[in-house]
Motif scaffolding. Structure first.
Motif, PDB file in Angstrom:
ATOM      1  N   LYS A 384     -15.074  -4.498   7.703  1.00  0.00           N
ATOM      2  CA  LYS A 384     -16.294  -4.818   7.691  1.00  0.00           C
ATOM      3  C   LYS A 384     -16.884  -3.476   6.940  1.00  0.00           C
ATOM      4  CE  LYS A 384     -16.949  -7.952  11.495  1.00  0.00           C
ATOM      5  NZ  LYS A 384     -17.831  -8.396  12.807  1.00  0.00           N
ATOM      6  N   GLU A 385     -16.487  -2.190   7.231  1.00  0.00           N
ATOM      7  CA  GLU A 385     -16.719  -1.049   6.631  1.00  0.00           C
ATOM      8  C   GLU A 385     -15.814  -0.331   6.129  1.00  0.00           C
ATOM      9  OE1 GLU A 385     -19.551   1.020   8.739  1.00  0.00           O
ATOM     10  OE2 GLU A 385     -20.299  -0.741   9.716  1.00  0.00           O
ATOM     11  N   LEU A 386     -15.452   0.117   5.061  1.00  0.00           N
ATOM     12  CA  LEU A 386     -14.526   1.013   4.527  1.00  0.00           C
ATOM     13  C   LEU A 386     -15.126   2.014   3.669  1.00  0.00           C
ATOM     14  CD1 LEU A 386     -11.592   1.563   4.106  1.00  0.00           C
ATOM     15  CD2 LEU A 386     -11.666   0.053   1.998  1.00  0.00           C
ATOM     16  N   ASP A 387     -14.955   3.396   4.184  1.00  0.00           N
ATOM     17  CA  ASP A 387     -15.347   4.576   3.692  1.00  0.00           C
ATOM     18  C   ASP A 387     -14.221   5.577   3.363  1.00  0.00           C
ATOM     19  OD1 ASP A 387     -16.714   6.691   2.560  1.00  0.00           O
ATOM     20  OD2 ASP A 387     -18.482   6.621   3.814  1.00  0.00           O
ATOM     21  N   LEU A 388     -13.667   5.735   2.356  1.00  0.00           N
ATOM     22  CA  LEU A 388     -12.806   6.577   1.698  1.00  0.00           C
ATOM     23  C   LEU A 388     -13.181   7.792   0.779  1.00  0.00           C
ATOM     24  CD1 LEU A 388      -9.482   4.449   1.605  1.00  0.00           C
ATOM     25  CD2 LEU A 388     -10.477   5.701   3.733  1.00  0.00           C
ATOM     26  N   SER A 389     -14.609   8.112   0.802  1.00  0.00           N
ATOM     27  CA  SER A 389     -15.050   8.790  -0.075  1.00  0.00           C
ATOM     28  C   SER A 389     -14.819  10.179   0.115  1.00  0.00           C
ATOM     29  CB  SER A 389     -16.544   8.541  -0.323  1.00  0.00           C
ATOM     30  OG  SER A 389     -17.133   8.792   0.719  1.00  0.00           O
ATOM     31  N   HIS A 390     -14.966  10.951  -0.998  1.00  0.00           N
ATOM     32  CA  HIS A 390     -15.004  12.501  -1.082  1.00  0.00           C
ATOM     33  C   HIS A 390     -13.646  13.170  -0.213  1.00  0.00           C
ATOM     34  CE1 HIS A 390     -19.260  13.113  -2.140  1.00  0.00           C
ATOM     35  NE2 HIS A 390     -19.461  11.839  -1.337  1.00  0.00           N
ATOM     36  N   ASN A 391     -12.628  12.531  -0.974  1.00  0.00           N
ATOM     37  CA  ASN A 391     -11.304  12.819  -0.813  1.00  0.00           C
ATOM     38  C   ASN A 391     -10.316  13.353  -2.119  1.00  0.00           C
ATOM     39  OD1 ASN A 391     -10.393  12.697   2.281  1.00  0.00           O
ATOM     40  ND2 ASN A 391     -11.568  10.929   2.067  1.00  0.00           N
ATOM     41  N   LYS A 392      -9.326  13.298  -1.968  1.00  0.00           N
ATOM     42  CA  LYS A 392      -8.449  13.544  -3.230  1.00  0.00           C
ATOM     43  C   LYS A 392      -7.614  12.459  -3.692  1.00  0.00           C
ATOM     44  CE  LYS A 392      -8.648  18.631  -2.422  1.00  0.00           C
ATOM     45  NZ  LYS A 392      -7.970  20.030  -2.382  1.00  0.00           N
ATOM     46  N   LEU A 393      -7.957  11.185  -3.165  1.00  0.00           N
ATOM     47  CA  LEU A 393      -6.969   9.898  -3.494  1.00  0.00           C
ATOM     48  C   LEU A 393      -7.060   9.723  -4.936  1.00  0.00           C
ATOM     49  CD1 LEU A 393      -8.544   8.057  -0.563  1.00  0.00           C
ATOM     50  CD2 LEU A 393      -6.238   9.101  -0.657  1.00  0.00           C
ATOM     51  N   HIS A 394      -5.839   9.181  -5.379  1.00  0.00           N
ATOM     52  CA  HIS A 394      -5.593   8.765  -6.753  1.00  0.00           C
ATOM     53  C   HIS A 394      -5.063   7.234  -6.750  1.00  0.00           C
ATOM     54  CE1 HIS A 394      -1.330   9.391  -6.802  1.00  0.00           C
ATOM     55  NE2 HIS A 394      -1.535  10.388  -6.002  1.00  0.00           N
ATOM     56  N   GLY A 395      -5.114   6.883  -8.278  1.00  0.00           N
ATOM     57  CA  GLY A 395      -4.259   5.516  -8.316  1.00  0.00           C
ATOM     58  C   GLY A 395      -5.350   4.397  -8.232  1.00  0.00           C
ATOM     59  N   PRO A 396      -4.814   3.222  -8.455  1.00  0.00           N
ATOM     60  CA  PRO A 396      -5.803   1.888  -8.449  1.00  0.00           C
ATOM     61  C   PRO A 396      -6.373   1.748  -7.155  1.00  0.00           C
ATOM     62  CG  PRO A 396      -3.620   1.288  -8.414  1.00  0.00           C
ATOM     63  CD  PRO A 396      -3.458   3.061  -8.562  1.00  0.00           C
ATOM     64  N   ILE A 397      -7.400   0.734  -7.187  1.00  0.00           N
ATOM     65  CA  ILE A 397      -8.130   0.165  -6.102  1.00  0.00           C
ATOM     66  C   ILE A 397      -7.131  -0.998  -5.682  1.00  0.00           C
ATOM     67  CG2 ILE A 397     -10.114  -0.858  -5.139  1.00  0.00           C
ATOM     68  CD1 ILE A 397     -11.819   0.723  -7.035  1.00  0.00           C
ATOM     69  N   PRO A 398      -6.605  -0.829  -4.420  1.00  0.00           N
ATOM     70  CA  PRO A 398      -5.681  -1.915  -3.947  1.00  0.00           C
ATOM     71  C   PRO A 398      -6.547  -3.505  -4.115  1.00  0.00           C
ATOM     72  CG  PRO A 398      -5.713  -0.160  -2.355  1.00  0.00           C
ATOM     73  CD  PRO A 398      -6.944   0.002  -3.383  1.00  0.00           C
ATOM     74  N   ARG A 399      -5.596  -4.529  -4.456  1.00  0.00           N
ATOM     75  CA  ARG A 399      -6.526  -5.772  -4.725  1.00  0.00           C
ATOM     76  C   ARG A 399      -6.894  -6.260  -3.290  1.00  0.00           C
ATOM     77  NH1 ARG A 399      -8.197  -5.760  -9.677  1.00  0.00           N
ATOM     78  NH2 ARG A 399      -6.646  -5.325 -10.856  1.00  0.00           N
ATOM     79  N   SER A 400      -6.122  -5.816  -2.221  1.00  0.00           N
ATOM     80  CA  SER A 400      -6.675  -6.422  -0.991  1.00  0.00           C
ATOM     81  C   SER A 400      -7.963  -6.174  -0.668  1.00  0.00           C
ATOM     82  CB  SER A 400      -5.559  -5.918   0.122  1.00  0.00           C
ATOM     83  OG  SER A 400      -5.643  -4.447   0.244  1.00  0.00           O
ATOM     84  N   ILE A 401      -8.393  -5.026  -1.174  1.00  0.00           N
ATOM     85  CA  ILE A 401      -9.918  -4.629  -0.662  1.00  0.00           C
ATOM     86  C   ILE A 401     -10.732  -5.843  -1.210  1.00  0.00           C
ATOM     87  CG2 ILE A 401     -11.840  -3.141  -1.488  1.00  0.00           C
ATOM     88  CD1 ILE A 401      -9.962  -0.787  -1.108  1.00  0.00           C
ATOM     89  N   PHE A 402     -10.491  -6.386  -2.130  1.00  0.00           N
ATOM     90  CA  PHE A 402     -11.306  -7.531  -2.535  1.00  0.00           C
ATOM     91  C   PHE A 402     -11.154  -8.926  -1.832  1.00  0.00           C
ATOM     92  CE2 PHE A 402     -10.500  -4.471  -6.273  1.00  0.00           C
ATOM     93  CZ  PHE A 402     -11.854  -4.073  -6.484  1.00  0.00           C
ATOM     94  N   GLN A 403     -10.151  -8.849  -0.987  1.00  0.00           N
ATOM     95  CA  GLN A 403     -10.006  -9.851  -0.395  1.00  0.00           C
ATOM     96  C   GLN A 403     -10.687 -10.007   1.185  1.00  0.00           C
ATOM     97  OE1 GLN A 403      -5.897 -10.137  -0.263  1.00  0.00           O
ATOM     98  NE2 GLN A 403      -5.799 -10.967  -2.470  1.00  0.00           N
TER      99      GLN A 403
END
Length: 449
Positions: A384-403
């Motif tokens: 219901k809530e996902l906040d991974l902001s302000h880190n050093k993550l890289h790469g694509p946005i996982p498709r599972s997020i849009f599910q």
């Protein structure tokens, strides 16, 4: 008949119960939605008008106050702005359960509530528009000797002397006074007045002081929330004396004697929140009751290091290990975790794979850390809530997020995400109410219409 107070529910498009009252042209109230009648006398004894889209002022001559046989009255989540809690409520002397949450009542709490001597559960909330003073509190609660559940949220109790809470019924099992602006010192022995007390919540009374004295705690306390108060918490005493605790929330408190090993005493714990307390070291995974934990909140502390990875010793047991080469077991996989909030710490390394595998996870907030690596695919669709902001993550946005069809909050900003995603992907998230500027702050991220 048992009653339970509910707060924080959403109407979610529920149709008004009064719509059905005239559908069949019958005057038999027993078939009306939200109405309960006594089978013998025909008197209305229960009225539940939750989320019924009712509007307007409830005047003192309202027909509501002629229902003198009412035992249960629920008017929550309507729009009665401009209405006062009328003194006429005091005529409903058979009320056992009264619940009015988020319905716009204002003005002073009427002392005529003292006539409701059979009341067992009381729940009221307002946006500081409803006022309760010491005189009225003493008069009301000295007479409500059967009261067991007491819930006030954002009721203005600025002028209430905390010592006057001693007038509450000794049969109290649940006491909630959240965001009520209580001020002053709560007597040290007040909690011992209620031997059957199972829940205490005094959240966000920022000028309320007190101290849990070193006396044997006799009540079977399961829920304790003293967050954002000026309470002094002797943690060694607390964890040793109240082992029945299932929920412990002590955000931004004055905690004395912090030692993560003390958490081992809380064997029944399912919900734990120690946010905003300036704790350091590593997140104390090995001392948590991970087998039953549903809520873990350690936001805005100074925890460092990496989150533990999963180490499978054999096919029948899965354990945590902060260093897989040492094969150090840190407990079973937390299968029931619904919320993990570790924002605002100094955590680094990759987000471990076990987090993505949690089937019941609804809230994951890891913002304002130093996590690296890619975001993995989530195995469930429960977020219901996902906040991974302000880190050093890289790469694509996982498709599972849009599910994640129930997602209402998504923030992946201030990372180094890359790749291409269509705006139609976001259109699948129809419950989304907040989407920060994800396209602007991830410089390698592109989109197409």
């Amino acid at each position: 008949m048992a009653y339970t107070l509910y707060y924080g529910r959403s109407c979610g498009g529920i149709p008004s119960k009064t719509i059905t009252w005239d559908e069949n042209g019958t005057k038999d109230c027993s078939v009306w939605s939200g109405v309960t009648c006594d089978n013998r006398t025909g008197h209305v004894i229960g009225l539940d008008l939750t989320c019924s889209s009712l509007k307007g002022v409830i005047h003192s001559n309202s027909s509501l106050f002629f229902l003198r046989h009412l035992q249960s009255l629920i008017l929550s989540y309507n729009d009665f702005w401009g209405s006062t809690i009328s003194s006429e409520f005091g005529k409903l002397t058979h009320l056992v359960h009264l619940e009015i949450f988020e319905s716009g009542f204002s003005g002073y709490f009427p002392p005529e509530f003292s006539y409701l001597s059979e009341l067992v559960s009381l729940g009221l909330s307002s946006n500081d528009e409803l006022i309760l003073d010491t005189f009225t509190l003493k008069r009301i609660f000295s007479n409500l000797t059967s009261l067991e559940e007491h819930y006030l949220f954002q009721v203005d109790m600025t002028s209430v002397e905390p010592v006057s809470l001693m007038n509450l019924s000794s049969s109290m099992t649940s006491l909630t006074l959240d965001f009520c602006n209580l001020q002053g010192n709560l007597p040290d022995n007040i909690f011992y007045r209620w031997p059957n007390l199972e829940k205490v919540s005094l959240e966000a009374n920022e000028n309320l002081t007190g101290f849990l004295t070193k006396t044997n705690w006799s009540s079977p306390l399961k829920y304790l929330d003293l967050s954002f108060t000026e309470f002094l918490i002797d943690l060694p005493y607390l964890t040793e004396s109240i082992k029945s605790l299932e929920t412990l929330r002590l955000s931004s408190c004055k905690i004395l004697g912090w030692n993560p090993t003390l958490l081992l005493n809380l064997t029944q714990m399912t919900s734990l929140d120690f946010s905003f307390n300036n704790f350091g070291g590593q997140v104390p995974w090995s001392f948590l009751n991970l087998k039953h934990l549903t809520y873990l909140g350690f936001q805005f502390n100074n925890f460092t290091g990496q989150l533990p990875d999963i180490n499978a010793h054999n096919s029948s047991q899965i354990s945590f290990s902060s260093d897989s080469s040492k094969n150090q077991s840190l407990g079973p996989l937390p299968l029931y975790l619904e919320r993990i909030s570790l924002d605002g710490n100094l955590l680094d390394g990759k987000i471990p794979h076990w987090i993505y595998s949690l089937q019941l996870l609804q809230i994951l907030t890891l913002s304002d850390n130093q996590f690296t690596g890619q975001i993995d695919e989530f195995n469930s669709r429960s977020l219901k809530e996902l906040d991974l902001s302000h880190n050093k993550l890289h790469g694509p946005i996982p498709r599972s997020i849009f599910q994640q069809v129930n997602l209402t909050w998504l923030d992946l900003s201030s990372n180094n995400l890359s790749g291409v995603v269509g705006l139609d992907e976001f259109s699948r998230l129809q419950n989304l109410i907040s989407l920060p500027t994800i396209l602007m702050v991830n410089s390698q991220f592109h989109h197409h219409p």
